[in-house]
Every structure is written in C-alpha cells, then in structure tokens.
Design an enzyme around this catalytic site. Sequence first.
Site, PDB file in Angstrom:
ATOM      1  N   ASP A   1     -20.295 -94.862 -65.175  1.00 50.85           N
ATOM      2  CA  ASP A   1     -20.155 -96.335 -65.627  1.00 50.85           C
ATOM      3  C   ASP A   1     -18.237 -96.273 -65.091  1.00 50.85           C
ATOM      4  OD1 ASP A   1     -20.165 -98.883 -64.767  1.00 50.85           O
ATOM      5  OD2 ASP A   1     -18.521 -99.054 -66.270  1.00 50.85           O
TER       6      ASP A   1
ATOM      7  N   GLY B   1     -59.960 -66.812 -44.971  1.00 51.10           N
ATOM      8  CA  GLY B   1     -60.630 -64.960 -45.503  1.00 51.10           C
ATOM      9  C   GLY B   1     -60.668 -65.417 -47.531  1.00 51.10           C
TER      10      GLY B   1
ATOM     11  N   ARG C   1     -52.915 -71.676 -60.272  1.00 52.55           N
ATOM     12  CA  ARG C   1     -54.133 -72.308 -60.542  1.00 52.55           C
ATOM     13  C   ARG C   1     -55.174 -71.292 -60.013  1.00 52.55           C
ATOM     14  NH1 ARG C   1     -54.766 -78.227 -59.823  1.00 52.55           N
ATOM     15  NH2 ARG C   1     -55.713 -77.661 -61.932  1.00 52.55           N
TER      16      ARG C   1
HETATM   17  O1  LIG Z   1     -11.744 -96.381 -54.741  1.00 50.53           O
HETATM   18  C1  LIG Z   1     -13.874 -96.412 -55.139  1.00 50.53           C
HETATM   19  N1  LIG Z   1     -13.942 -96.928 -56.073  1.00 50.53           N
HETATM   20  C2  LIG Z   1     -15.156 -97.935 -56.868  1.00 50.53           C
HETATM   21  C3  LIG Z   1     -15.978 -97.060 -56.270  1.00 50.53           C
HETATM   22  C4  LIG Z   1     -17.426 -97.256 -56.784  1.00 50.53           C
HETATM   23  O2  LIG Z   1     -17.240 -99.009 -57.616  1.00 50.53           O
HETATM   24  C5  LIG Z   1     -18.483 -98.350 -58.202  1.00 50.53           C
HETATM   25  C6  LIG Z   1     -18.355 -98.827 -60.038  1.00 50.53           C
HETATM   26  O3  LIG Z   1     -19.713 -99.455 -60.246  1.00 50.53           O
HETATM   27  P1  LIG Z   1     -20.267 -99.045 -61.640  1.00 50.53           P
HETATM   28  O4  LIG Z   1     -19.170 -97.574 -62.357  1.00 50.53           O
HETATM   29  O5  LIG Z   1     -20.498 -99.820 -62.143  1.00 50.53           O
HETATM   30  O6  LIG Z   1     -21.610 -98.423 -60.354  1.00 50.53           O
HETATM   31  P2  LIG Z   1     -22.640 -98.920 -59.454  1.00 50.53           P
HETATM   32  O7  LIG Z   1     -22.331 -98.442 -58.366  1.00 50.53           O
HETATM   33  O8  LIG Z   1     -22.888-100.534 -60.093  1.00 50.53           O
HETATM   34  O9  LIG Z   1     -23.494 -97.789 -59.862  1.00 50.53           O
HETATM   35  P3  LIG Z   1     -24.933 -97.679 -61.313  1.00 50.53           P
HETATM   36  O10 LIG Z   1     -26.132 -97.942 -60.836  1.00 50.53           O
HETATM   37  O11 LIG Z   1     -24.418 -96.139 -61.801  1.00 50.53           O
HETATM   38  O12 LIG Z   1     -24.239 -98.384 -62.258  1.00 50.53           O
HETATM   39  C7  LIG Z   1     -19.675 -97.500 -57.981  1.00 50.53           C
HETATM   40  O13 LIG Z   1     -20.122 -97.707 -57.065  1.00 50.53           O
HETATM   41  C8  LIG Z   1     -18.054 -96.537 -57.289  1.00 50.53           C
HETATM   42  O14 LIG Z   1     -18.754 -95.554 -56.538  1.00 50.53           O
HETATM   43  C9  LIG Z   1     -15.524 -96.319 -55.042  1.00 50.53           C
HETATM   44  O15 LIG Z   1     -16.807 -96.700 -54.139  1.00 50.53           O
HETATM   45  N2  LIG Z   1     -14.616 -96.170 -54.347  1.00 50.53           N
END
Ligand SMILES: O=c1[nH]cc([C@@H]2O[C@H](COP(=O)(O)OP(=O)(O)OP(=O)(O)O)[C@@H](O)[C@H]2O)c(=O)[nH]1
Length: 625
Positions: free
Chosen positions: A88, A513, A530
């Site tokens: 995250d 074969g 198997r």
């Molecule tokens: O410079 C950049 N900063 C951030 C990103 C992208 O932002 C998202 C962050 O969101 P999150 O961590 O909640 O992830 P999600 O995309 O929602 O995917 P999840 O399924 O893992 O929750 C992330 O995609 C970063 O890559 C960027 O691209 N550039």
Amino acid sequence: MALKPVLGKLISKRVVLASASPRRQEILTNVGLRFEVVPSWFKETLEKSSFASPYEYAIETAKQKALEVANRMHVKHLRTPDIVIGADTIVTVDEQILEKPVDKQDAYRMLSRLSGKEHSVFTGVAIIHCSSKDNQLEMEVTDFYEETKVKFSDLSEELLWEYIHSGEPMDKAGGYGIQALGGMLVEYVHGDFLNVVGFPLNHFCKKLVELYYPPPKHSICHIKHDSVPPVDTFENLSDGENESSNFAEHKGANKLDNSRTHPSGPVYNSEDHYCVKTGFMVPLENTAKSLPTILELIDGFRASKALFVACKLKVFDHLKDKGSLNAVDVANEVGASLCGMERLLDACAALGLLEKTPQGYSNTDSANTYLTSDGKYSLHGYIIHSNEHLWPLFTNLEFAVKEGTRQNHRAFGKKTEDLFKDYYHSQEGKQRFMAAMHSIAHLTARDVATAFDLSQFKSACDLGGCTGALAHELVQIYPNLKITVFDLPEVIANTSYFQPSGQCTAPVTFISGDFFKDNLPEVDLYILSRVLHDWPDEKNHTLLSKIAAVCKPGSALLVAEIVLDEQKTHPPRALLQSLTMTEGKQRSGSEYKQLLEKYGFMNVQIKITENLLDALLCFRKSQSL
Ligand SMILES: O=c1[nH]cc([C@@H]2O[C@H](COP(=O)(O)OP(=O)(O)OP(=O)(O)O)[C@@H](O)[C@H]2O)c(=O)[nH]1
C-alpha cells in the site's frame, strides 16, 4: 545480496501478488519473478487516526490486503498459495495522509498541497508465507515499509489542471505518477524511486535475504498475531543450510494460525469452533473438536456430486463472461428444470463456487480459472472423469474392499484386462481420460518443472507424457531443452486438441510407442509423471530396467508422483486414490528412493511441492548395474 539466489528462493513457490496495481506487477515481472495476480478485495478504510504514524497505516493496509487474498484463496478457491505479497502506497504532507484521489477536485486538492513542497511517500509491504495443515491455513507475516522524500516544483494552476485532465492522477497515491507525466513536476527524489511508483524492490529483496538466509544464531520474536498481539519468544532458527524449500523453519515473521479467522477479522483459538447456527465462535470439548471434520466427511459426497453435475451441465461455462444470470436463464441455457437449477446454483454459491447477488449468479474467480472448460487451469476434464469413471467405482468401494479387486465389472458391466484398455475402448473414453490427465498435468506442471534446476539438461523424454502439458511448461522454463513426449499411438493421435496456441517456445515432439516394449530415445533426462504408482512391480521392473539401460551415466530421471510421508498417512488424497487401485501403489519418499536405487539411480532428491504432485530427481550412477 546476490540477485539471482534471492529471487530464486521464490521460483518453486506459488507466489501471489495481492494487488491490482499494474506498476507493482511490472516492477516484479521486470526482475523475473513469476507470480499470479489476485487483486485484494480489502477496502482501504482503516481509521487513519488510530495509527501512531502514517507508515503503520500503510503496513496494516498492506497486511490486510494480503490476508484477505490468502484467506480467500484458501477457503473459496481451495488453493493455498505459498506466498502472498500485499502493498500500500500513501503520500504524507503536512501530517495528512493522501491516497488515490476520488475525482478531479480531489486530485486538485492533493496536487495543490504538494506544490512547491517536500513530501514523503510511504509504501507498506506485507509478505505472507502460507501453509495448510489439516486443511487449516497457517500464515506467517513479515512486513516493512520504505519512505522516499519527493519535492515538487511550484505548480501553476494551468499546469495543475492540464495534468489533472490528462487522467494520470486518478489511480495514483497523492494524485501523481512519478514514472510518467508526473515526473515533470518533481524537483528531487531522496530515496528509492520504485518505492514512489508503488513497490520498494530493494527493501523487498533485502527482506527476502533476511528471511531465507538468516544469520546463524540469533533469537527472534514469535508473535501469535492478533489485533493486540501476545508476544512469546522462541529460539528455533535454522543454521541457514536448509534454506531452500521450507520457509517455516527459519524466519522472524508473525505467525497467524488462521484456521478460524474471517478475512481481516479476529483470530480465534484452535479450541474454538464456528457454530453455523448462531454464527458465534463457541468453545468445544476436546472430543467435539473433530466433529466439524466428521460432518464435512459425511456431507462430502453431496458437495462433490453438486460440483460434478454443475460442470457436466456446463453451468460455469454458461456463466463465464456474462456478469450475473438468474436461475431461469441458466436453466434455459442448459435445458434443465428451473427448480432443479435454482437448487444447484444455490448449492454452488454455498460452496463458494458461485457468487449470489440480488442480480443473480456469477462465477467466482476460481470457477473461471478451474471449473470452466477453457479456464486457465481448467480441471473440467478431471471433474468429468471423476464423475463418469471414479464415482461408479467408489460406489462399489465396499466390494472392492471385501474382494480386493477393481470393480469395473460392477461399475461398468465389463471386466478390464488392463488399466488403459479400459479408458481407450471408445473415442469418448479416450478423450475423457486424456482431458483428465491433461487437467492434472497442466495444474502441476509448473511446480514439477521448477522443483529442481533442470537447466543442465539439453534433451528430455516424458514417458507417458500424454498431451505434453508438462513438456510445454518445461520448454517455457528451459528454452534450450529439446523435449519429446513418448506415449501410446492412440494417445499421440489425439494430442492436437490439447496443444497451447500462440506459444513462441521451441516445439515439443511427439513419438508414439509402448514404453514397456519399444526402444526408448537416448536423452539426458527421462521423465515419469504419474506412471510408477499405476503399475505392479513387474511392470515397473520392465520400465525402470529399460530406462536404466539407455540412460547414460550423469543422465537423470525425474519422477512426478504424490510422495507419502513415512507413516503413510499423508496426504489423504493419495490414500483415497489407492482405494480403487489394485495393481499399483502409492509410495513414501524412502520407498521411491529404494525403488530408484535398485535400478542404479542415485542421489535421489525429493521435493514436496504442496501441489497435487511432488517431484523426485535422481542420477544414473557411472558403472552399469
Ligand atoms: O508516483 C506514483 N505513485 C503512486 C502510484 C500508484 O498509486 C497506487 C497506490 O495505491 P494503492 O497502494 O492503494 O494500490 P492500488 O493501485 O489500489 O492497488 P492494490 O490492489 O494493491 O490496492 C499504486 O497503484 C501505485 O503504483 C504510481 O503509479 N506512481
């Protein structure tokens, strides 16, 4: 930190990235990691104010994302991954946490806050090692975070809105993508650039080193995870020698016995039991602990048959890519009664195979993957074989036990001289059997192919390799390997239907074969997947003697089978399969070793994959027998 060995630790594992972020997928793919993507359904709604620092919020969110996927795959998809990775990314400025903007105004609010200032980007990462004991999920969590400081130039209103209208900010933490147009807004970056993009690769690799190459002796905290974790310490560390396969022996992760958890919910004691009627966890007397297992066993046949019938009627095929359909639509499509179909669909929803909403029924991800006839890892062929062939045999199990013979005459009204004549007596039987073998071979191919490093071999022959599913996986992983599939003429004549389309690897060659009678090709690596468990000792003697005779010193034999534990009580599916076998038998690791050594195959290595097949590799010793 050497690059290859670190990621090599993950090569034979089922790794799942619990993220929909294309950037995370790209970062990990770029370094050669092989993984499945299962986006998390965890809603990012944790109360930010309850965390002492922003990184704790990011770590907890990452952890919950990964836990949700691990639980879902174990419970609903009937598959336990080895490792689930969650992440995250958040931005903090002026003590505020910024996530992904919900709309353009929100993006404007974020970007104007960042204009001309330094801010921090935190990515929390959770690595969850999963294992399944007695069908209960155990998880060990390792987490960490990385901080990167980024400074933006002063952004004019015009630039800001131009950037927002580009659409780039919308799915990105803090409302910008540093890797694309957003990079133009940045004055400097202090720290890991990839951390800003969404995944701190460097720190991740260091964490893997810590986990898989632990320092010789130190004590670590072992935490039984809970919202408020009770901490107890232990000293149970590997010396680092046995670093390859078993993470569970050496790591400093938080251990979750999640046998009774709900995703992101509390952890219950193993003494407790979930009461279906009340929906509460209730303590059980010792003797009553086995009750759920017994009840599940009593009802197991109903669940199996409901799944078989839904597959036979192609319910999952009809629901694929259709969104939600109601029972009338499905009943009409498959030509079934409405009341019957309604009950079947409800049963499938109760078993976690379908989603049921007020709009109707739809496939779960696992139904799309495993239960449709063209799913990525379709088990449709195996399910149909189970329904048409194994079910009637199991119906006569009592006779099989009493008489000690296969029950084909009772189940199908005719005697069978040998195993394959039974399947191959009709075109339909042949194709059904091949589809069943293909399902299992395809599902297990990757784990078998990567159980050992086979890159030293230049040529291989899969004896009884049927549709070539394992062979195709091997050439994907080892592009320099020339591989031949050797099987009966009636099998080879029917393989074309099962060939993967659009594969840009070296082709697989098929030779027809009979491996008991005909000459075998000379290759560096022989494969028996198997095969050995299916035949009586005399037949295995013929086959292994023939392989030993053509196998040059230094050449090898790869065997894929279920390997029983030494007490021969695990895994149960091997012992259940044995119930309808009379000629062949399942073997323990030491029995396979003994068998192979008898024919001059030494240095027998065994890899328990936790998939449906394990793998053994052994080498032909130098002097002939
Ligand atoms: O410079 C950049 N900063 C951030 C990103 C992208 O932002 C998202 C962050 O969101 P999150 O961590 O909640 O992830 P999600 O995309 O929602 O995917 P999840 O399924 O893992 O929750 C992330 O995609 C970063 O890559 C960027 O691209 N550039």
